[in-house]
Design an enzyme around this catalytic site. Structure first.
Site, PDB file in Angstrom:
ATOM      1  N   GLY A  16       0.842  -1.200   0.000  1.00  0.00           N
ATOM      2  CA  GLY A  16       0.000   0.000   0.000  1.00  0.00           C
ATOM      3  C   GLY A  16       0.871   1.241   0.000  1.00  0.00           C
ATOM      4  O   GLY A  16       2.093   1.164   0.166  1.00  0.00           O
ATOM      5  N   ASP A  43      -2.741   3.888   2.988  1.00  0.00           N
ATOM      6  CA  ASP A  43      -2.690   3.937   4.455  1.00  0.00           C
ATOM      7  C   ASP A  43      -2.749   5.392   4.929  1.00  0.00           C
ATOM      8  O   ASP A  43      -1.887   6.199   4.570  1.00  0.00           O
ATOM      9  CB  ASP A  43      -1.379   3.301   4.948  1.00  0.00           C
ATOM     10  CG  ASP A  43      -1.338   3.272   6.467  1.00  0.00           C
ATOM     11  OD1 ASP A  43      -1.988   2.387   7.052  1.00  0.00           O
ATOM     12  OD2 ASP A  43      -0.666   4.139   7.071  1.00  0.00           O
ATOM     13  N   TYR A  48      -2.019  12.552  10.504  1.00  0.00           N
ATOM     14  CA  TYR A  48      -1.116  12.973   9.424  1.00  0.00           C
ATOM     15  C   TYR A  48      -1.540  14.334   8.846  1.00  0.00           C
ATOM     16  O   TYR A  48      -0.775  14.954   8.101  1.00  0.00           O
ATOM     17  CB  TYR A  48      -1.026  11.921   8.303  1.00  0.00           C
ATOM     18  CG  TYR A  48      -0.539  10.555   8.760  1.00  0.00           C
ATOM     19  CD1 TYR A  48       0.114  10.395   9.983  1.00  0.00           C
ATOM     20  CD2 TYR A  48      -0.728   9.429   7.976  1.00  0.00           C
ATOM     21  CE1 TYR A  48       0.552   9.143  10.408  1.00  0.00           C
ATOM     22  CE2 TYR A  48      -0.292   8.176   8.388  1.00  0.00           C
ATOM     23  CZ  TYR A  48       0.343   8.036   9.610  1.00  0.00           C
ATOM     24  OH  TYR A  48       0.762   6.798  10.025  1.00  0.00           O
ATOM     25  N   LYS A  77      -6.596   5.659  11.059  1.00  0.00           N
ATOM     26  CA  LYS A  77      -6.263   5.369  12.461  1.00  0.00           C
ATOM     27  C   LYS A  77      -6.836   6.426  13.397  1.00  0.00           C
ATOM     28  O   LYS A  77      -6.833   7.625  13.088  1.00  0.00           O
ATOM     29  CB  LYS A  77      -4.737   5.309  12.634  1.00  0.00           C
ATOM     30  CG  LYS A  77      -4.053   4.489  11.560  1.00  0.00           C
ATOM     31  CD  LYS A  77      -2.566   4.353  11.724  1.00  0.00           C
ATOM     32  CE  LYS A  77      -1.935   3.820  10.447  1.00  0.00           C
ATOM     33  NZ  LYS A  77      -1.532   4.847   9.486  1.00  0.00           N
ATOM     34  N   HIS A 110      -4.284   3.906  16.886  1.00  0.00           N
ATOM     35  CA  HIS A 110      -2.959   4.270  16.375  1.00  0.00           C
ATOM     36  C   HIS A 110      -1.836   3.912  17.362  1.00  0.00           C
ATOM     37  O   HIS A 110      -0.785   3.428  16.957  1.00  0.00           O
ATOM     38  CB  HIS A 110      -2.937   5.773  16.061  1.00  0.00           C
ATOM     39  CG  HIS A 110      -1.927   6.173  15.039  1.00  0.00           C
ATOM     40  ND1 HIS A 110      -2.125   7.207  14.158  1.00  0.00           N
ATOM     41  CD2 HIS A 110      -0.695   5.684  14.745  1.00  0.00           C
ATOM     42  CE1 HIS A 110      -1.056   7.331  13.368  1.00  0.00           C
ATOM     43  NE2 HIS A 110      -0.177   6.420  13.722  1.00  0.00           N
TER      44      HIS A 110
HETATM   45  N1  LIG Z   1       1.142   3.195  12.716  1.00  0.00           N
HETATM   46  C1  LIG Z   1       2.142   4.015  12.950  1.00  0.00           C
HETATM   47  O1  LIG Z   1       2.385   4.445  14.089  1.00  0.00           O
HETATM   48  C2  LIG Z   1       3.028   4.417  11.813  1.00  0.00           C
HETATM   49  C3  LIG Z   1       4.292   4.964  12.078  1.00  0.00           C
HETATM   50  C4  LIG Z   1       5.112   5.284  10.989  1.00  0.00           C
HETATM   51  C5  LIG Z   1       4.661   5.091   9.700  1.00  0.00           C
HETATM   52  N2  LIG Z   1       3.394   4.582   9.459  1.00  0.00           N
HETATM   53  C6  LIG Z   1       2.884   4.386   8.078  1.00  0.00           C
HETATM   54  O2  LIG Z   1       3.902   3.744   7.312  1.00  0.00           O
HETATM   55  C7  LIG Z   1       4.210   4.552   6.189  1.00  0.00           C
HETATM   56  C8  LIG Z   1       5.661   4.376   5.775  1.00  0.00           C
HETATM   57  O3  LIG Z   1       6.563   4.712   6.814  1.00  0.00           O
HETATM   58  P1  LIG Z   1       7.388   6.085   6.850  1.00  0.00           P
HETATM   59  O4  LIG Z   1       6.617   7.162   6.188  1.00  0.00           O
HETATM   60  O5  LIG Z   1       7.784   6.266   8.270  1.00  0.00           O
HETATM   61  O6  LIG Z   1       8.716   5.815   6.061  1.00  0.00           O
HETATM   62  P2  LIG Z   1       9.266   4.933   4.847  1.00  0.00           P
HETATM   63  O7  LIG Z   1       8.175   4.515   3.953  1.00  0.00           O
HETATM   64  O8  LIG Z   1      10.151   3.922   5.464  1.00  0.00           O
HETATM   65  O9  LIG Z   1      10.229   5.994   4.140  1.00  0.00           O
HETATM   66  C9  LIG Z   1       9.754   7.131   3.483  1.00  0.00           C
HETATM   67  C10 LIG Z   1      10.961   7.831   2.861  1.00  0.00           C
HETATM   68  O10 LIG Z   1      11.527   6.982   1.850  1.00  0.00           O
HETATM   69  C11 LIG Z   1      11.595   7.706   0.629  1.00  0.00           C
HETATM   70  N3  LIG Z   1      11.384   6.752  -0.467  1.00  0.00           N
HETATM   71  C12 LIG Z   1      10.222   6.172  -0.854  1.00  0.00           C
HETATM   72  N4  LIG Z   1      10.417   5.331  -1.892  1.00  0.00           N
HETATM   73  C13 LIG Z   1      11.741   5.374  -2.165  1.00  0.00           C
HETATM   74  C14 LIG Z   1      12.545   4.739  -3.124  1.00  0.00           C
HETATM   75  N5  LIG Z   1      12.024   3.875  -4.003  1.00  0.00           N
HETATM   76  N6  LIG Z   1      13.872   5.007  -3.134  1.00  0.00           N
HETATM   77  C15 LIG Z   1      14.410   5.885  -2.235  1.00  0.00           C
HETATM   78  N7  LIG Z   1      13.691   6.524  -1.298  1.00  0.00           N
HETATM   79  C16 LIG Z   1      12.360   6.272  -1.257  1.00  0.00           C
HETATM   80  C17 LIG Z   1      10.519   8.752   0.709  1.00  0.00           C
HETATM   81  O11 LIG Z   1      10.809   9.851  -0.122  1.00  0.00           O
HETATM   82  P3  LIG Z   1       9.833  10.276  -1.351  1.00  0.00           P
HETATM   83  O12 LIG Z   1       8.519  10.677  -0.748  1.00  0.00           O
HETATM   84  O13 LIG Z   1      10.561  11.393  -2.016  1.00  0.00           O
HETATM   85  O14 LIG Z   1       9.737   9.073  -2.231  1.00  0.00           O
HETATM   86  C18 LIG Z   1      10.610   9.128   2.179  1.00  0.00           C
HETATM   87  O15 LIG Z   1      11.648  10.033   2.399  1.00  0.00           O
HETATM   88  C19 LIG Z   1       3.861   5.961   6.680  1.00  0.00           C
HETATM   89  O16 LIG Z   1       3.811   6.898   5.645  1.00  0.00           O
HETATM   90  C20 LIG Z   1       2.553   5.690   7.375  1.00  0.00           C
HETATM   91  O17 LIG Z   1       1.513   5.536   6.425  1.00  0.00           O
HETATM   92  C21 LIG Z   1       2.595   4.237  10.513  1.00  0.00           C
END
Ligand SMILES: NC(=O)c1ccc[n+]([C@@H]2O[C@H](COP(=O)([O-])OP(=O)(O)OC[C@H]3O[C@@H](n4cnc5c(N)ncnc54)[C@H](OP(=O)(O)O)[C@@H]3O)[C@@H](O)[C@H]2O)c1
Length: 315
Positions: A16, A43, A48, A77, A110
């Site tokens: 997702g 998600d 957010y 969430k 959450h």
């Molecule tokens: N339930 C919770 O408490 C919780 C906590 C944290 C996260 N989440 C969910 O999980 C999702 C993902 O986690 P996250 O946002 O913490 O971080 P992540 O997905 O691990 O990392 C996002 C980072 O990676 C970069 N990126 C994405 N695709 C890439 C690629 N192919 N090559 C290089 N860099 C890339 C993005 O930049 P660009 O945007 O420039 O691509 C951004 O800087 C969140 O957005 C959220 O929906 C939930």
């Protein structure tokens, strides 16, 4: 596309689009790019601060007629300031209004942390409610009611340890269907994954790429980079794919859903393309051998001196 199957037959696409930190002005386009390029799982979360923009993308895409609402899995969430029973359904209805939807596929608590109503982020001890004041079961029963009312199809939790899950399961017959937690090669959490599998709780892996766009104050000094980890780069080179694709496919290979965040078109498209990567036994062994234990989203932002939630993951 691999899917996670639920007891009632519903299927959640394993990959997702994450939307935390996806800025207003970019997130609407990102969701449209994702849906137009094959994503069927988004998600979201109230905290957010971008659900209204995502709602505009949903409205445009679904009214276009090519992709139907029921073809897309939407998760959101409940934020920590709405854990009291009287606040759960109003918070959910606000999310539905912002997302311009009649129902969610999945709604999660959450964090196992409660704030006073309308405190978005705590700055002092008094901003919290203790779990004695608002037990998780009170929040959970309101989540069950939301499901009964047809506002959500599935309910679950996020950031719950197996101890917290056990505690909740001892008080309810409605077992959480999902635990969304941080999972990646630096934090594989095999015991938690096994506990969830044994109890028919699906897992979604968040921060699968190392969450490098978090604000500096959320980052540890010299934090390690998943995308620059030599073992990941080696596996990526072997398959002629990107490190991000290896990390995403690694999560899918473990039977979890995974929600990489991106607002960059090329990343959005190539992240979904990771489904085609064929990781072999020796690749998985190499990745397992990284042997580092590092959590990016520490929950330390919930710590004020003396609040009831120190050591959030052990409670
Ligand atoms: N339930 C919770 O408490 C919780 C906590 C944290 C996260 N989440 C969910 O999980 C999702 C993902 O986690 P996250 O946002 O913490 O971080 P992540 O997905 O691990 O990392 C996002 C980072 O990676 C970069 N990126 C994405 N695709 C890439 C690629 N192919 N090559 C290089 N860099 C890339 C993005 O930049 P660009 O945007 O420039 O691509 C951004 O800087 C969140 O957005 C959220 O929906 C939930």
């Amino acid at each position: 596309m691999e899917t996670l199957k639920f007891k009632n037959g519903d299927k959640m696409p394993a990959i997702g689009l994450g939307t935390w930190k996806s800025e207003k002005g970019k997130v609407e386009e990102a969701v449209k790019i994702a849906l137009n390029n094959g994503y069927r799982h988004i998600d979201c979360a109230a905290t957010y601060g971008n659900e209204a923009e995502i709602g505009r993308a949903f409205n445009e895409i679904f009214s276009g007629g090519k992709i139907k609402r029921e073809d897309v899995w939407v998760t959101s969430k409940l934020w920590n300031d709405s854990h009291r029973k009287e606040h759960v359904i109003p918070a959910l209805k606000q999310t539905l209004k912002d997302l311009q939807l009649d129902y969610l596929d999945l709604y999660l608590i959450h964090w196992p942390v409660a704030f006073k109503h309308r405190v978005s982020f705590p700055s002092k001890d008094e901003d919290y409610l203790s779990l004695e004041e608002v037990p998780i079961i009170e929040t959970w029963n309101a989540m069950i009611e939301a499901k009964k009312q047809g506002l959500v199809k599935h309910i679950g939790v996020s950031n719950f340890s197996s101890k917290k899950l056990n505690d909740l399961m001892s008080k309810t017959t409605e077992i959480p269907e999902m635990n969304q937690v941080e999972l990646h090669p630096f934090l594989p959490q095999p015991e938690l994954l096994q506990f969830c599998q044994e109890n028919n709780i699906h897992c979604t892996a968040f921060s699968p790429l190392g969450s490098s766009d978090r604000s500096e104050k959320m980052k540890a000094e010299n934090e390690p980079s998943l995308l620059k980890e030599p073992a990941i780069i080696e596996v990526a080179k072997k398959h002629n794919v990107s490190p991000a694709q290896v990390l995403i496919k690694w999560a899918v290979a473990r039977g979890t859903a995974v929600i990489p965040k991106s607002t960059t078109k090329d990343h959005i498209i190539s992240n979904l393309g990771s489904i085609k990567v064929n990781l072999e036994e020796e690749d998985l062994k190499k990745i397992a051998g990284i042997g580092r234990d590092f959590r990016y989203v520490t929950g330390e932002f919930f710590v004020t001196p003396g609040n009831p939630y120190n050591n959030i993951y052990d409670l």
